[in-house]
Design an enzyme around this catalytic site. Structure first.
Site, PDB file in Angstrom:
ATOM      1  CE  LYS D 190      13.469  -7.667  -8.284  1.00  0.00           C
ATOM      2  NZ  LYS D 190      12.619  -6.493  -8.306  1.00  0.00           N
ATOM      3  CD  GLU D 197       6.549  -8.806  -5.748  1.00  0.00           C
ATOM      4  OE1 GLU D 197       7.765  -9.017  -5.976  1.00  0.00           O
ATOM      5  OE2 GLU D 197       6.099  -7.681  -5.470  1.00  0.00           O
TER       6      GLU D 197
END
Lengths: 337, 337, 337, 337
Positions: D190, D197
């Protein structure tokens, strides 16, 4: 509507196919290779044996789409074709041309009454099937005249969800083509598209590199992970913040082979990534990520830079440091400095 | 004053020599290699056969300078020596230790009444001759006690012009040593010194790379230059804005051989460049240049990154682009994307 | 020898002064401001009331040094003066001109038999005293003819230590001036000099920023340091790996005021940093550090970039994140994403 | 299956809602705010008044999902709850926890026989509707036991096209959740997701900034474009190489307001972007783009950096350059250097 296509490479031939199939358009095609001309003629286009023949087969006002590698070939082809065309004909450059070249050429052609339109065409090898995203520069009247061509090439709305708050805006955009502005604007927008593309690609690439190296010996044992990159790419496609078409392609490649052993890592760049940085510099816009992405490609094509030899020479100069052998793993390369 | 030195590598041996020659200090020395001990003993130091022997030869309160590679060896040596030392003895770590390790160790030693001082020591192989620039962390009283050591090691004022507006400031700084703050501060400042060093080196290196490549075939003929890098480095030493010791070293290396063929370009990094970036991140300070310099070293040690393979896989995915061969020159690597 | 100087700004006037004092040269000077002409005339130069007068006062073959801001003013002045000059006269552009402009201009002037020489001139406000480092482009015969000028302007060997292994090399280089190559080469080398300058400056700047922020509240108490930046700059001048003239200047500024409250942090850039990156891109040379240094200046001149607003809009879009107020400290800006 | 949820913020409450609605699961919920507990109880969950009450309402072996801000609150809540749990109960940390904290905590809990599972949960405010992409770390048997929970939270296959060549691979991945490896692996993956991102966001952001500034006065008139950013974002969603969810969000924001005047450009960062760079450094992986994206956020939160003041001080030192006023446009900031 009738269109003439010069250049039947990967992109040009598929555009012709899509225009014939999707819009019922007619095409006259020319390529320096008779063989590729014959192939597209076999699918319904009219072939031309040379540029004179090509021009003679087009109805006035003529529409000539040039789909050649950006640079000298496109330039000389436009010079030649311009001598054969008449007032009110249109030349479209659909390649990856530098936008300032568009502006210069349009100025020259305008003296002869010939229109020039630049179309940044995205879609790669998938365009025939998915349609082409087009960013168009040119005079409004001319771009409007060509609308049936663009409409047939574009992907159309498909099942891509509509963006809210677009009421009253140009509906062509939702079909996948945009009249971006005057001559040059099409390639300018396409240029930035490619600049962004480089940045996106590099962001994913670095992320997967960090995942890949999470298991190296140099890390403490309890801080190492052996991760399945193909599964990670896949899961990110589903509900995460970072799904994209580029991620889809990455997931496919990793599913085929997680080590990507088919690739060496020698990465080309087209001019558009470079021009994007030049534009950023002209505008004094900081563009760290787009630039880093470009430089990573430059670096990928050299075994070592001269800069690195300078570093080694300095290190020996002040610290007596000898270079470690090339065979060393990256982390063995740590040493006092 | 008497000092004990553990570790007689490049740095440790020269520090002992400078202390004996410059300050008339006495030294007790220990190294795991009897041979290097014998060499320094031959120059006037007292040798020790093991750490017990070493400690027994030091007068109380003892001063122990540890000059070993940062990491496990330094750590275990301090553990061992701490068991042999007494209240009010001082342990000095003069290596490239991570400053947070200093803080942790000092806390442990403090329980036994042992002092800890961290000294970031710069000067490389030239320190014996030029003196050492020292950045010191520790309690004021302890650092003051060690002043004769630092004064003898430091370069002294020499003929370096004085900085204006320094009246009333600590005069030791102009001798080349600084009590930077509490334990850890010495290595913290030295860490940033090395981070800057990486950035400076990379700035010169990139500049010379641009000069070197000003003559490549891919450039237009009238925009190419064949430049003499050795002369350029030399002229910049004289009246330009960018003279520095690092430039002096570069000028020397290029004068010996303009192609630097003795170097492959495989560039190690010590921990300090890495910790500098970690510190920048902890402080939310943008440090683009220092980071880029570190990453250039990481990249120099790999033939290709996995990231580059990801890029190639994506490019094939969306554009059908095949990788060019490794033999291609960098600019032949341009292609439509 | 006689020289004509057009442009008596900071650089031009001091060059004339140094030429008269150091080499016993004669100067004819012109500036659009009568007042600055009068000042330099008062120190021994001959003044000119306009360019015709200027040219008439020069002996043939004339030597005209133009020292004006790069760009339109230099361009139009050269156009005007060229109409007044004769075969075998020399025009020297000593400003920060783009090297491709040199090549273009030299081509035009050559048609009239006028020589063109480009001189990248470094030394800033200190040049009168320290001498100027010069990087020269032009034909050998012309550059040789001008040698007395360059020799008088250059810093000379001074007490800068000689670089080993330079036997047999051009001795002028050790005086501080270099005939780098044909027209354009002088400004090309000066351009890279400035590119490097930006990189060096940014490396120091980031390092001091990390030191400055080592005491912020967001850090754990036992990992904070309150450091004396002026003393750190000073100590690094003495025996470390990173002394340089730029560090000397930094040490002076910090000694005057450690907070640098006289400066806002709005940092201009000249064209040369930009052209350096353009050159790196043309050559496919990765130049991360030099580019990051340039972009940091771009960023310093904006309150916020549009890019940052895009980021905020995206963050609200996927995560509902509201922007924190401007008043927040940097680390309070951390939030889940 | 029954789950206990601690923390009913944006994420926690929606997860509970999705579990009840999608999987018919039962939930016991606790939050320090009675009001938010009451709201979720109103939708079918059982509420708890404190942690003792919470634990008492869970059937053994208990499943406790903690959805709190990463850091001290999560840490202390786990400490507290661990004292109330029994052998074979499971604690799930679904927040943005640092993966090394997971490893440490799991080690502690294991001594008491309590299982620990880390779940990197992506989906933001859209998760209730779209489902959550989950990256899971923990022992296989425990993760398998929790499968009904994960299956109900995940987005499921939906109409996202299947990736070829995945036959024989874990089918859960195509539902949108992945057992990535042992404890810590979930948050590690993650973390890299968030690092990517940042890079993707910054790539788009810089591209739109270049488009936005294509019309500034400093550019030559015939090289300026006034572009419609909302239409450009929209057209890129359709057939280009760079569609993504982040682009969809950008297109929405620009359609609402092309100037984004609702945003100031002050951009927070969570820890995950920082840890990603720390991981890259530990692995010696160059991660230029991810780092530049993080630093752009750091910079966005300061009016000026201290680094920029250092640059101004140096420029005044060597060139006498005065800073331009803040009111200057970026390109007026160009000056000789």
């Amino acid at each position: 509507m009738q269109i003439g296509m010069i250049g039947l490479g990967r992109m040009g031939a598929n555009i012709v196919r899509r225009l014939m199939k999707n819009g019922g358009h007619q095409a006259v095609v020319y390529d320096k290779s008779d063989k590729v001309v014959a192939a597209v003629v076999g699918e319904g286009a009219a072939g031309a044996s040379d540029l004179e023949d090509f021009v003679s087969k087009l109805e006035k006002p003529r529409t000539v789409w040039i789909m050649l590698p950006a640079g000298a070939i496109t330039e000389s082809t436009i010079d030649t074709i311009a001598r054969l065309l008449d007032r009110d004909d249109v030349v479209i450059d659909g390649g990856n041309t530098f936008w300032q070249d568009d502006i210069r050429r349009a100025r020259t052609l305008r003296e002869k009454g010939i229109h020039y339109v630049d179309v940044g065409t995205s879609g790669g090898v998938w365009g025939f099937e998915r349609g082409y995203c087009m960013m168009i520069g040119g005079d409004k009247a001319v771009v409007d005249r060509l609308d049936p061509i663009f409409a047939a090439m574009a992907p159309g709305r498909g099942d891509i969800p509509r963006t809210p708050s677009r009421d009253g805006r140009d509906p062509r955009v939702e079909q996948g083509y945009l009249h971006a502005g005057p001559v040059g604007a099409g390639h300018f927008v396409k240029m930035v598209h490619n600049g962004i593309e480089y940045g996106l690609m590099q962001a994913y690439a670095e992320g997967f590199d960090i995942l890949k190296n999470a298991n190296i010996d140099a890390l403490p044992d309890d801080h190492r992970f052996k991760l399945d990159l193909a599964d990670i790419a896949e899961v990110w496609r589903r509900g995460s913040v970072i799904p994209s078409w580029l991620l889809d392609l990455t997931a496919s490649a990793l599913a085929r082979s997680e080590t990507l052993e088919a690739y060496s890592g020698f990465v080309a760049d087209s001019g558009e990534g470079r021009w994007t940085i030049n534009a950023a510099i002209d505008e004094a816009v900081p563009a760290e990520v787009l630039t880093a992405a470009l430089f990573a490609r430059f670096r990928s094509r050299r075994q070592h830079t001269f800069a690195e030899k300078i570093l080694s020479a300095m290190r020996e100069g002040f610290g007596g440091h000898k270079e470690s052998g090339e065979g060393d793993s990256s982390t063995k390369g740590r040493a006092a400095s």
